[in-house]
Every structure is written in C-alpha cells, then in structure tokens.
Design a protein around this motif. Structure first.
Motif, PDB file in Angstrom:
ATOM      1  N   VAL A   1      -5.017  13.261   1.691  1.00  0.00           N
ATOM      2  CA  VAL A   1      -4.675  11.905   1.959  1.00  0.00           C
ATOM      3  C   VAL A   1      -4.970  10.776   1.057  1.00  0.00           C
ATOM      4  O   VAL A   1      -6.397  10.931   1.067  1.00  0.00           O
ATOM      5  N   ARG A   2      -4.614  10.017   0.164  1.00  0.00           N
ATOM      6  CA  ARG A   2      -5.020   9.119  -0.610  1.00  0.00           C
ATOM      7  C   ARG A   2      -4.443   7.635  -0.037  1.00  0.00           C
ATOM      8  O   ARG A   2      -3.286   7.673  -0.160  1.00  0.00           O
ATOM      9  N   ILE A   3      -5.227   6.647   0.087  1.00  0.00           N
ATOM     10  CA  ILE A   3      -4.710   5.479   0.364  1.00  0.00           C
ATOM     11  C   ILE A   3      -4.886   4.404  -0.836  1.00  0.00           C
ATOM     12  O   ILE A   3      -6.165   4.320  -1.340  1.00  0.00           O
ATOM     13  N   ALA A   4      -3.948   4.028  -1.511  1.00  0.00           N
ATOM     14  CA  ALA A   4      -3.624   3.257  -2.548  1.00  0.00           C
ATOM     15  C   ALA A   4      -3.158   2.143  -2.587  1.00  0.00           C
ATOM     16  O   ALA A   4      -2.055   1.867  -1.829  1.00  0.00           O
ATOM     17  N   LYS A   5      -3.653   0.852  -3.217  1.00  0.00           N
ATOM     18  CA  LYS A   5      -3.025  -0.328  -3.319  1.00  0.00           C
ATOM     19  C   LYS A   5      -2.114  -0.555  -4.432  1.00  0.00           C
ATOM     20  O   LYS A   5      -2.681  -0.366  -5.665  1.00  0.00           O
ATOM     21  N   VAL A   6      -0.793  -0.680  -4.405  1.00  0.00           N
ATOM     22  CA  VAL A   6       0.120  -0.426  -5.508  1.00  0.00           C
ATOM     23  C   VAL A   6      -0.052  -2.052  -6.178  1.00  0.00           C
ATOM     24  O   VAL A   6       0.170  -3.003  -5.318  1.00  0.00           O
TER      25      VAL A   6
ATOM     26  N   LEU B   1      -3.387  -2.431   4.993  1.00  0.00           N
ATOM     27  CA  LEU B   1      -4.365  -1.602   5.488  1.00  0.00           C
ATOM     28  C   LEU B   1      -4.186  -1.302   7.276  1.00  0.00           C
ATOM     29  O   LEU B   1      -4.453  -0.382   7.588  1.00  0.00           O
TER      30      LEU B   1
ATOM     31  N   ILE C   1      -0.508   8.436  -0.179  1.00  0.00           N
ATOM     32  CA  ILE C   1      -0.049   9.552  -0.685  1.00  0.00           C
ATOM     33  C   ILE C   1      -0.640  10.829   0.006  1.00  0.00           C
ATOM     34  O   ILE C   1      -1.922  11.056   0.074  1.00  0.00           O
TER      35      ILE C   1
ATOM     36  N   TYR D   1       0.855  -1.117  -0.057  1.00  0.00           N
ATOM     37  CA  TYR D   1      -0.082   0.102  -0.004  1.00  0.00           C
ATOM     38  C   TYR D   1       1.070   1.498  -0.012  1.00  0.00           C
ATOM     39  O   TYR D   1       2.083   1.195   0.537  1.00  0.00           O
ATOM     40  N   ALA D   2       0.271   2.469  -0.903  1.00  0.00           N
ATOM     41  CA  ALA D   2       0.992   3.593  -0.681  1.00  0.00           C
ATOM     42  C   ALA D   2       0.004   4.634   0.057  1.00  0.00           C
ATOM     43  O   ALA D   2      -1.358   4.420  -0.301  1.00  0.00           O
TER      44      ALA D   2
END
Lengths: 105, 105
Positions: free
Chosen positions: A94-99, A65, A16, A13-14
C-alpha cells in the motif's frame, strides 16, 4: 470498475494498492464489491480505478489523509483486510501518495 | 511486469497512468516492452507495476520530479506517446504523485 476516475484538480491523495493473489474465489469478488460500495459512501472519497492480470492494482482517490485514515479503520473494511491477509493475498503493498498534478487525453 | 515493485523508503514519486485502449495489437505489446526496457535504463527509475483488464493501469516509480521529466521527454518515449494518442488509446490520464508512506504484507 472499468471506468476511469473523474477526480478534481490536484492536490488530492491516491492510495495505490498492489497485490498478488493466492486465491480469488466468489467471496473475494463479493467482498470487493461490498468494499467498493462502502468506500463510495465515505466522506472524502473521490474515485477508484482497478485492474487485475496476475498482479492486481487498485488506485483509490481521496480528498485528504484524514479520509484515508477513516476508510482504513472502517469496521467492515478492517474485517475484509483481515480476511485478505489470511486468505486472498500472498503479498500486497500500500502506497499513500499526494497527487500534485495530472493531465488527460 | 507481473511482479511487485521493490521501492525504497519514501519519499519518492509515482506516475499513475490509467488508460482505455481502443486497439491493442502486436505493435502495442512490442512498444510497451521497448518502453519498459528503456525506462529501466533511466536515471531515477525505481520500478513499475502494470495490469490491464478493460482498464489499463501502469504505475511507475521515480526518485524525483526531474527523473520523471527526463523520461517524459525521452525521444523514443515521445514517439511512443504520439502513436499512443493516434492509435492505441481512446483516453488516458496521468497523475504525478509523491509517495509519502508505504507498507507491505
């Protein structure tokens, strides 16, 4: 934080974090460094990349997460987030993103 | 590129491009601006955020994987990527990530 993060194979996860600063002072720099040191001790922490011109971008990488949630709710981090809203940042996202994939050169 | 991106509700995609520059010259700045203008015309483009200190971080936002693929393979963008490897960047990483949630202040 001038290095590129050495992350494992996806998925991971990232987070951003993009911000516009209203006031960058010594306490901001000090707290940023403290938060970086703290984050590195958290379970699931994978790395961080950061740059600021007018816009500040910090991307932190996490195993899952659950580790992101634990970092978000860390006591000292919560206090820093509060000061951030009151003092340092005029706005942030804030953005939560799955790489899902990555490649390097 | 000193603004924060105004993205829609998740899910959407982020391309996190992190780079170490070996040579930032006028042609780099010119090409960056051209690529930004081109990207904005692509179907599925949602926004971009960028900052460089020593490390450069550009996060572009896209509707889906298909729009990312089309941008990656755009003829002028391919040419710029080639010059980037030959001239401007000593190293870079690209991470493609699905934004699952976001929040703002």
């Amino acid at each position: 934080m001038t290095q590129m993060a050495n992350t494992p194979k996806p998925p991971y996860y990232a987070v951003i974090f993009t911000s516009l600063a209203s006031e960058i002072d010594d306490s901001y720099v000090e707290t940023s460094n403290q938060m970086l040191a703290l984050a590195q001790q958290m379970s699931g922490y994978l790395g961080v990349e950061s740059a600021r011109q007018d816009l500040g971008i910090t991307v932190s990488y996490w195993r899952d997460l659950e580790s992101i949630k634990q970092w978000k709710n860390h006591k000292e981090h919560l206090a820093a987030q509060q000061i951030g809203k009151q003092k340092w940042y005029s706005s942030y996202a804030v953005r939560i993103a799955k790489v899902e994939r990555d490649y390097e050169f």
